[in-house]
Design a protein around this motif. Sequence first.
Motif, mmCIF file in Angstrom:
data_model
loop_
_atom_site.group_PDB
_atom_site.id
_atom_site.type_symbol
_atom_site.label_atom_id
_atom_site.label_comp_id
_atom_site.label_asym_id
_atom_site.label_seq_id
_atom_site.Cartn_x
_atom_site.Cartn_y
_atom_site.Cartn_z
ATOM 1 N N VAL A 134 0.819 -1.317 -0.316
ATOM 2 C CA VAL A 134 0.310 -0.267 0.099
ATOM 3 C C VAL A 134 0.977 1.009 0.435
ATOM 4 O O VAL A 134 1.695 1.467 0.536
ATOM 5 C CB VAL A 134 -0.664 -0.031 1.033
ATOM 6 C CG1 VAL A 134 -1.893 1.591 0.734
ATOM 7 C CG2 VAL A 134 -1.845 -0.980 0.603
ATOM 8 N N GLU A 135 0.344 2.251 -1.469
ATOM 9 C CA GLU A 135 1.349 3.280 -0.736
ATOM 10 C C GLU A 135 0.754 4.805 -0.699
ATOM 11 O O GLU A 135 -0.252 4.667 -1.343
ATOM 12 C CB GLU A 135 2.137 4.086 -2.493
ATOM 13 C CG GLU A 135 3.212 2.984 -3.267
ATOM 14 C CD GLU A 135 3.687 3.091 -4.474
ATOM 15 O OE1 GLU A 135 4.817 2.901 -5.258
ATOM 16 O OE2 GLU A 135 3.267 4.431 -5.092
ATOM 17 N N ILE A 136 1.297 4.827 -0.053
ATOM 18 C CA ILE A 136 0.409 6.158 0.855
ATOM 19 C C ILE A 136 0.861 7.648 0.366
ATOM 20 O O ILE A 136 2.439 7.724 1.019
ATOM 21 C CB ILE A 136 0.314 6.108 2.571
ATOM 22 C CG1 ILE A 136 -0.598 4.275 2.485
ATOM 23 C CG2 ILE A 136 -0.950 7.132 2.794
ATOM 24 C CD1 ILE A 136 -0.187 4.275 3.996
ATOM 25 N N LYS A 137 0.815 8.130 -0.026
ATOM 26 C CA LYS A 137 1.073 9.594 -0.754
ATOM 27 C C LYS A 137 0.794 11.008 -0.706
ATOM 28 O O LYS A 137 0.110 11.233 -1.143
ATOM 29 C CB LYS A 137 2.268 9.367 -1.818
ATOM 30 C CG LYS A 137 2.560 10.724 -3.058
ATOM 31 C CD LYS A 137 3.339 10.289 -4.153
ATOM 32 C CE LYS A 137 3.970 11.248 -4.814
ATOM 33 N NZ LYS A 137 3.676 12.380 -4.740
ATOM 34 N N GLY A 138 1.332 11.693 -0.246
ATOM 35 C CA GLY A 138 0.566 13.365 -0.169
ATOM 36 C C GLY A 138 1.064 14.109 -1.062
ATOM 37 O O GLY A 138 1.451 13.379 -2.984
ATOM 38 N N VAL A 139 -1.139 14.503 -1.815
ATOM 39 C CA VAL A 139 -1.533 15.345 -3.234
ATOM 40 C C VAL A 139 0.130 15.758 -3.200
ATOM 41 O O VAL A 139 0.597 16.870 -2.370
ATOM 42 C CB VAL A 139 -2.460 15.558 -3.512
ATOM 43 C CG1 VAL A 139 -2.410 16.302 -2.058
ATOM 44 C CG2 VAL A 139 -2.793 15.111 -4.200
ATOM 45 N N THR A 140 0.198 15.910 -4.483
ATOM 46 C CA THR A 140 1.344 17.237 -5.549
ATOM 47 C C THR A 140 0.698 18.102 -5.892
ATOM 48 O O THR A 140 -0.099 18.054 -6.559
ATOM 49 C CB THR A 140 1.877 16.800 -6.156
ATOM 50 O OG1 THR A 140 2.614 15.275 -5.676
ATOM 51 C CG2 THR A 140 3.206 17.691 -6.872
ATOM 52 N N TYR A 141 0.757 19.249 -5.218
ATOM 53 C CA TYR A 141 0.170 20.353 -5.760
ATOM 54 C C TYR A 141 0.923 21.166 -6.993
ATOM 55 O O TYR A 141 2.526 21.380 -7.493
ATOM 56 C CB TYR A 141 -0.092 21.522 -4.545
ATOM 57 C CG TYR A 141 0.199 22.893 -4.587
ATOM 58 C CD1 TYR A 141 -1.455 23.937 -4.863
ATOM 59 C CD2 TYR A 141 0.675 24.448 -4.928
ATOM 60 C CE1 TYR A 141 -1.572 24.304 -5.747
ATOM 61 C CE2 TYR A 141 0.394 25.195 -5.346
ATOM 62 C CZ TYR A 141 -1.108 25.204 -6.117
ATOM 63 O OH TYR A 141 -1.507 26.739 -6.410
ATOM 64 N N CYS A 142 0.199 21.225 -7.758
ATOM 65 C CA CYS A 142 1.014 21.779 -9.702
ATOM 66 C C CYS A 142 0.339 23.033 -10.138
ATOM 67 O O CYS A 142 0.604 22.981 -10.859
ATOM 68 C CB CYS A 142 0.472 20.775 -10.117
ATOM 69 S SG CYS A 142 1.128 18.746 -9.747
#
Length: 651
Positions: free
Chosen positions: A525-533
């Motif tokens: 399970v990969e848990i990643k914070g959203v990337t602000y673009c």
Amino acid sequence: MPTTTVTTHLTLLTILSAATLYCLYKSHSLRKPKHPKIKKPLNPNPNTPLNPKPTKTPKIFYISETNTSKNLAKHLYKILKTNNLKFDLINPETYEPEDLHSEDLVLIIASTWQDGLSPSNGVFLSNWLNESVSDFRVGSLLLKGVKFGVFGVGSRSYGEERFNKVGRGFSSGMKALGAVEILPICEGDVDEGDLDEVFEKWCEDVVRVLKSGVLENGENEEVGYEEEGSEYEDYESEEEEVEEEGIVDLEDIAGKAPTKKDLEKGAGMRNGKKNGVKEMVTPVIRASLTKQGYKIIGSHSGVKICRWTKSQLRGRGGCYKHSFYGIESHRCMEATPSLACANKCVFCWRHHTNPVGKSWQWQMDDPLMIVNSALDQHKKMIKQMKGVPGVTAERLSEGLSPRHCALSLVGEPIMYPEINTLVDELHQRRISTFLVTNAQFPEKIISLKPITQLYVSVDAANKDSMKAIDRPLFGDFWERFVDSLKALKDKQQRTVYRLTLVKGWNTEEVDAYSRLFSIGNPDFVEIKGVTYCGTSATSKLTMENVPWHADVKEFSEALAQKSNGEYEVACEHVHSCCVLLAKVDKFKVDGQWHTWIDYEKFHDLVASGKPFDSNDYMALTPSWAVYGANEGGFDPDQARYKKERNHKTKG
């Protein structure tokens, strides 16, 4: 008869006659209008009428949720201004609908939001209009003095019934209340690539009608559009071509029509069709993606060099896939055989410049051509790194021989009908495959051949959240999602749930996420914070929605605890704000994590044609990549580089 009696009768008759005449006179005088005598002022200019009727400045209303219609309205405002036509730009949220009857002219640019509903800033105006139409106390001539025009912004991908439902509602409602339409409603489709062309043509017609004096003479000049569903003529601007700088987002195109040069590139095409077959990448989409650095392959594929590829070429560290799975970032190619997708996620870091669809409806390119072209384009981009500080001859040479392919660039790769053949082509070159799917095509997952690692995007843990975050095209999106997880469970090779945490959207759903584990039984399970673009016309996300790494760690630890020991936090990559959970019984051997991949072993297993599973090609995870290590997932063989940021101090 006595004389006295006769005299009395004559007297009464005279009185009655006089009374009758008086009543008739008064009745007549009451019906006559009274005109008080008013001294007329001198009129110095006989050509100017006295007490002229006050006129109101015409208005442009934008009904917009993600700024698409707002930006189109701004573009129209500028066009009208350059033509000396004064208008006010109005957010209907700040407008009192009761004043609508006093307007002379309004132009409405209306988007249709989810489920055919009005964007939030137009709900009140839309409801007022609908209620007025159905209210018997409101006459059908309430808006008889108002002239109007409507441009609708929608997507046919959500079904014809919902397409531009809001714009159509404004058009029919205004007419039902007596308003006069100066132009038939015009509709643009954000996902068919014709929005900019159609809007530019509509703007041109608006200017022409207004300059013809529609407000002065009250005549409604007929401007013909083809019936709904027919093809619009290709628009060619007669103005000089101007090269636009910067990125042009499809949903923020704001009337930037393709130039003649762009249209010439699509010679032989009409409305995205070539030889009668629809092409996925229209000239507008191609121009937009090209400006973002994509190399478009054929009619529906693409490749782009990743910033982590550049980073590891310079010896400055790899991405989280390097830390978690041993991917060599400088030898990784990011590509997709399908730029189309079935979702319009709020955090899409491609800003929705790709098309959408629920099934493959485009012409199809040969998988061998796609693979060969992708490799050629990727190598050309790698060669451009020659001479860049930090790029050694050895790493450049390695970069020119890709060993990994991340089929996750943009869109939905699994939609491509020949995805299995394409994967075979990569494996025959001993190039590993990481494929990401948005879990809307369970049947495609079932039929997918073994790949190195299969991802499913799990953007939300319940139906309502998923609808809000992914904005799916399918009405049965949740059922498709669950079926996709079930299909994942039957796969023998490595499988991953990919969770993107968006603060304020899905970070509170730990319990709900944990309940999904048993459905797909993923290896990781990969848990990643959203990337602000940055600012996007299709997303309301801000930096406040981006979690810190500490937030991601806290969420990951809580999720692991909910699994009752089935999963543990195995790795982290601080720079990417990303954490990995792994199944303890499969990948923790003698107290050591084995999340890395033996890629050569994998290719040998594929070539053998025999069944195999994820345990057969796992490899030991280095200590620096393990969760809690001082390196935070940064490869010590690389040189950490930090930019110097010079912030101006307040004086």
